[in-house]
Design a protein around this motif. Structure first.
Motif, short mmCIF file in Angstrom:
data_model
loop_
_atom_site.label_atom_id
_atom_site.label_comp_id
_atom_site.label_asym_id
_atom_site.label_seq_id
_atom_site.Cartn_x
_atom_site.Cartn_y
_atom_site.Cartn_z
N LYS A 74 0.80 -1.24 0.00
CA LYS A 74 0.00 0.00 0.00
C LYS A 74 0.83 1.28 0.00
N ILE A 75 2.13 1.18 0.27
CA ILE A 75 2.97 2.38 0.34
C ILE A 75 4.12 2.25 -0.65
N ALA A 76 4.38 3.30 -1.41
CA ALA A 76 5.45 3.28 -2.41
C ALA A 76 6.83 3.26 -1.74
N VAL A 77 7.74 2.52 -2.35
CA VAL A 77 9.11 2.43 -1.84
C VAL A 77 9.76 3.81 -1.84
N THR A 78 9.47 4.64 -2.83
CA THR A 78 10.07 5.98 -2.90
C THR A 78 9.71 6.82 -1.68
N LYS A 79 8.53 6.61 -1.13
CA LYS A 79 8.12 7.35 0.06
C LYS A 79 9.00 6.96 1.25
N LEU A 80 9.28 5.66 1.39
CA LEU A 80 10.15 5.21 2.46
C LEU A 80 11.56 5.74 2.25
N VAL A 81 12.06 5.67 1.02
CA VAL A 81 13.42 6.14 0.71
C VAL A 81 13.57 7.61 1.06
N ASN A 82 12.64 8.43 0.61
CA ASN A 82 12.71 9.86 0.90
C ASN A 82 12.62 10.15 2.40
N SER A 83 11.77 9.43 3.10
CA SER A 83 11.65 9.63 4.55
C SER A 83 12.93 9.21 5.25
N PHE A 84 13.45 8.04 4.90
CA PHE A 84 14.67 7.57 5.54
C PHE A 84 15.83 8.52 5.29
N LYS A 85 16.03 8.92 4.04
CA LYS A 85 17.16 9.79 3.72
C LYS A 85 17.03 11.14 4.41
N GLY A 86 15.84 11.71 4.43
CA GLY A 86 15.64 13.01 5.06
C GLY A 86 15.82 12.96 6.57
N VAL A 87 15.14 12.01 7.20
CA VAL A 87 15.20 11.90 8.66
C VAL A 87 16.61 11.54 9.12
N SER A 88 17.24 10.56 8.49
CA SER A 88 18.57 10.13 8.93
C SER A 88 19.61 11.21 8.69
N SER A 89 19.54 11.92 7.57
CA SER A 89 20.48 12.99 7.29
C SER A 89 20.38 14.09 8.34
N ARG A 90 19.17 14.51 8.62
CA ARG A 90 18.95 15.58 9.59
C ARG A 90 19.40 15.15 11.00
#
Length: 137
Positions: A74-90
């Motif tokens: 139900k959730i696109a992989v790109t959404k997880l990728v963007n969330s992970f990269k943004g949250v982990s970077s910050r």
């Protein structure tokens, strides 16, 4: 499919879906340490929990990380990728000043690109590959 895998269910679906993702650092700089990877795994588990994903395996080297994720359709992989990269970077740049100094101009830890592939090989093979990364000490 090579071994017994956990079958998950949703409201209107039954599924076994895994993705192998790889994220390189910006400019492939070798800045990731063991402490960074340990903290990144915690961050990844929390992001996965928010999206109802399950982190099966996590590891990395000094310039990239690998994830093996069990995910619902139900959730696109790109959404997880963007969330992970943004949250982990910050969060990593907040908690590790050495990363801030290294990436002060780009203000980003990760490169804009990533690899994500559905797992066609037996999970044990992919897990072994991820476990055998040359993790920094």
């Amino acid at each position: 499919m090579g071994g017994i895998q956990k079958i998950r269910t949703g409201r209107h679906s039954v599924f076994v879906m895994h993705v192998h993702a790889n994220f390189p650092t910006k400019f492939r700089h070798k800045v990731i340490t063991h402490a960074h990877l340990t903290h990144m795994e915690e961050i990844t588990r929390s992001v996965c929990a928010d999206f109802e994903y399950e982190l099966v395996e996590f590891n990395g080297e000094d310039n990239h990380v690998h994830l093996l994720i069990d995910f619902p359709p139900k959730i696109a992989v790109t959404k997880l990728v963007n969330s992970f990269k943004g949250v982990s970077s910050r969060r990593l740049r907040q908690e590790f000043p050495d990363l801030v100094r290294h990436y002060w101009r780009a203000n980003k830890l990760w490169a804009g690109s990533y690899f994500a592939g559905t797992v066609g090989a037996p999970l044990s093979v992919v897990k072994q590959y991820i476990e055998q990364q040359n993790r920094p000490v």
